[in-house]
Design an enzyme around this catalytic site. Structure first.
Site, PDB file in Angstrom:
ATOM      1  CG  ASP A   1      -2.060   0.965   1.097  1.00  0.00           C
ATOM      2  OD1 ASP A   1      -3.210   0.516   0.938  1.00  0.00           O
ATOM      3  OD2 ASP A   1      -1.809   2.199   1.136  1.00  0.00           O
ATOM      4  CB  ILE A   2       0.798   4.270  -2.145  1.00  0.00           C
ATOM      5  CG1 ILE A   2       1.878   5.158  -2.722  1.00  0.00           C
ATOM      6  CG2 ILE A   2      -0.462   5.057  -1.818  1.00  0.00           C
ATOM      7  CD1 ILE A   2       1.554   5.717  -4.090  1.00  0.00           C
TER       8      ILE A   2
ATOM      9  CG  ASN B   1     -12.524  -0.836   3.511  1.00  0.00           C
ATOM     10  OD1 ASN B   1     -12.911  -1.265   4.590  1.00  0.00           O
ATOM     11  ND2 ASN B   1     -11.349  -0.225   3.369  1.00  0.00           N
TER      12      ASN B   1
ATOM     13  CD  GLU C   1      -9.504   6.029   0.569  1.00  0.00           C
ATOM     14  OE1 GLU C   1      -8.406   5.852   0.010  1.00  0.00           O
ATOM     15  OE2 GLU C   1      -9.620   6.438   1.742  1.00  0.00           O
ATOM     16  CB  VAL C   2      -9.130   1.801  -5.096  1.00  0.00           C
ATOM     17  CG1 VAL C   2      -8.770   1.344  -6.501  1.00  0.00           C
ATOM     18  CG2 VAL C   2      -8.142   2.848  -4.593  1.00  0.00           C
TER      19      VAL C   2
ATOM     20  CG  HIS D   1      -8.522  -2.964  -2.588  1.00  0.00           C
ATOM     21  ND1 HIS D   1      -9.467  -2.279  -3.347  1.00  0.00           N
ATOM     22  CD2 HIS D   1      -8.413  -2.268  -1.432  1.00  0.00           C
ATOM     23  CE1 HIS D   1      -9.883  -1.234  -2.674  1.00  0.00           C
ATOM     24  NE2 HIS D   1      -9.268  -1.201  -1.502  1.00  0.00           N
TER      25      HIS D   1
ATOM     26  CG  HIS E   1      -6.666  -3.008   2.991  1.00  0.00           C
ATOM     27  ND1 HIS E   1      -5.977  -1.830   2.828  1.00  0.00           N
ATOM     28  CD2 HIS E   1      -7.894  -2.802   2.451  1.00  0.00           C
ATOM     29  CE1 HIS E   1      -6.765  -0.940   2.215  1.00  0.00           C
ATOM     30  NE2 HIS E   1      -7.931  -1.507   1.978  1.00  0.00           N
TER      31      HIS E   1
HETATM   32  P1  AMP Z   1      -9.783   1.292   0.252  1.00  0.00           P
HETATM   33  O1  AMP Z   1     -10.075   2.463   1.130  1.00  0.00           O
HETATM   34  O2  AMP Z   1     -10.093  -0.018   0.903  1.00  0.00           O
HETATM   35  O3  AMP Z   1     -10.372   1.432  -1.120  1.00  0.00           O
HETATM   36  O4  AMP Z   1      -8.212   1.261   0.107  1.00  0.00           O
HETATM   37  C1  AMP Z   1      -7.523   1.795  -0.975  1.00  0.00           C
HETATM   38  C2  AMP Z   1      -6.059   1.713  -0.629  1.00  0.00           C
HETATM   39  O5  AMP Z   1      -5.325   1.885  -1.809  1.00  0.00           O
HETATM   40  C3  AMP Z   1      -5.588   2.770   0.367  1.00  0.00           C
HETATM   41  O6  AMP Z   1      -5.049   2.130   1.504  1.00  0.00           O
HETATM   42  C4  AMP Z   1      -4.544   3.547  -0.429  1.00  0.00           C
HETATM   43  O7  AMP Z   1      -3.448   3.967   0.355  1.00  0.00           O
HETATM   44  C5  AMP Z   1      -4.126   2.546  -1.477  1.00  0.00           C
HETATM   45  N1  AMP Z   1      -3.580   3.089  -2.709  1.00  0.00           N
HETATM   46  C6  AMP Z   1      -4.091   4.109  -3.465  1.00  0.00           C
HETATM   47  N2  AMP Z   1      -3.320   4.317  -4.536  1.00  0.00           N
HETATM   48  C7  AMP Z   1      -2.310   3.415  -4.480  1.00  0.00           C
HETATM   49  C8  AMP Z   1      -1.185   3.123  -5.313  1.00  0.00           C
HETATM   50  N3  AMP Z   1      -0.922   3.815  -6.439  1.00  0.00           N
HETATM   51  N4  AMP Z   1      -0.342   2.124  -4.930  1.00  0.00           N
HETATM   52  C9  AMP Z   1      -0.576   1.431  -3.792  1.00  0.00           C
HETATM   53  N5  AMP Z   1      -1.620   1.656  -2.978  1.00  0.00           N
HETATM   54  C10 AMP Z   1      -2.476   2.635  -3.307  1.00  0.00           C
END
Ligand code: AMP
Length: 121
Positions: free
Chosen positions: A33-34, A93, A101-102, A106, A108
C-alpha cells in the site's frame, strides 16, 4: 456499480503506473500500500475487473475465487505474518459505508505489529 477501467488499480494492472510488487500469478497481483497504516500493509487484487467482493462472488469463475483467497494467504506467508509469526488482519472495504476508495476489489493485509481494534473511526 459499473467497473471503471480508469481506476488506479486497473492502471497498475496494465503497467501504466508502478507498484512495489510482492507477488503475482495468473490470477492476482499483490503490492505494498502506498500509504501504509501498519508496519506491514499489503494489498492483494484479482487480475479480473471486479468492483468489490459482491461483484467478485457474483461474477467471477470459481477458479478465480479459489485462486484469489489462496493467494491472500500465500502473500501473508511471504510477508512472514502468518499465525505462528505473529498474525495479521485482512479486510476488504465495500462501497461508501465500507470506506472503499478504489473501485477494484482489494484485500488489505495488515501486520508486523499489533493491529489494534477491529473497527475505529
Ligand atoms: P480502500 O479504502 O479499501 O479502497 O483502500 C484503498 C487503498 O489503496 C488505500 O489504503 C490507499 O493507500 C491505497 N492506494 C491508493 N493508490 C495506491 C497506489 N498507487 N499504490 C498502492 N496503494 C495505493
Amino acid at each position: 456499480m459499473k467497473y471503471d477501467i480508469n481506476n488506479i488499480f486497473a492502471k497498475i494492472l496494465r503497467g501504466e503506473i508502478p507498484c512495489k510488487k510482492i507477488y503475482e500469478n495468473d490470477y492476482v497481483l499483490s503490492f505494498y500500500d502506498i500509504n501504509p497504516q501498519k508496519k506491514i500493509h499489503a494489498l492483494v487484487i484479482p487480475k479480473g475487473s471486479y468492483v468489490d467482493l459482491d461483484d467478485f462472488i457474483k461474477n467471477a469463475k470459481e477458479k478465480e475465487i479459489f485462486e484469489f483467497f489462496k493467494a491472500l494467504s500465500h502473500v501473508a506467508n511471504l510477508l512472514k505474518v502468518s499465525n505462528i509469526e505473529g498474525g495479521y488482519r485482512t479486510l476488504t472495504n465495500v462501497g461508501q459505508n465500507g470506506g472503499q476508495e478504489v473501485p477494484h476489489l482489494h484485500f488489505h493485509i495488515f501486520g508486523g505489529e499489533k493491529v489494534g481494534k477491529m473497527v475505529s473511526n
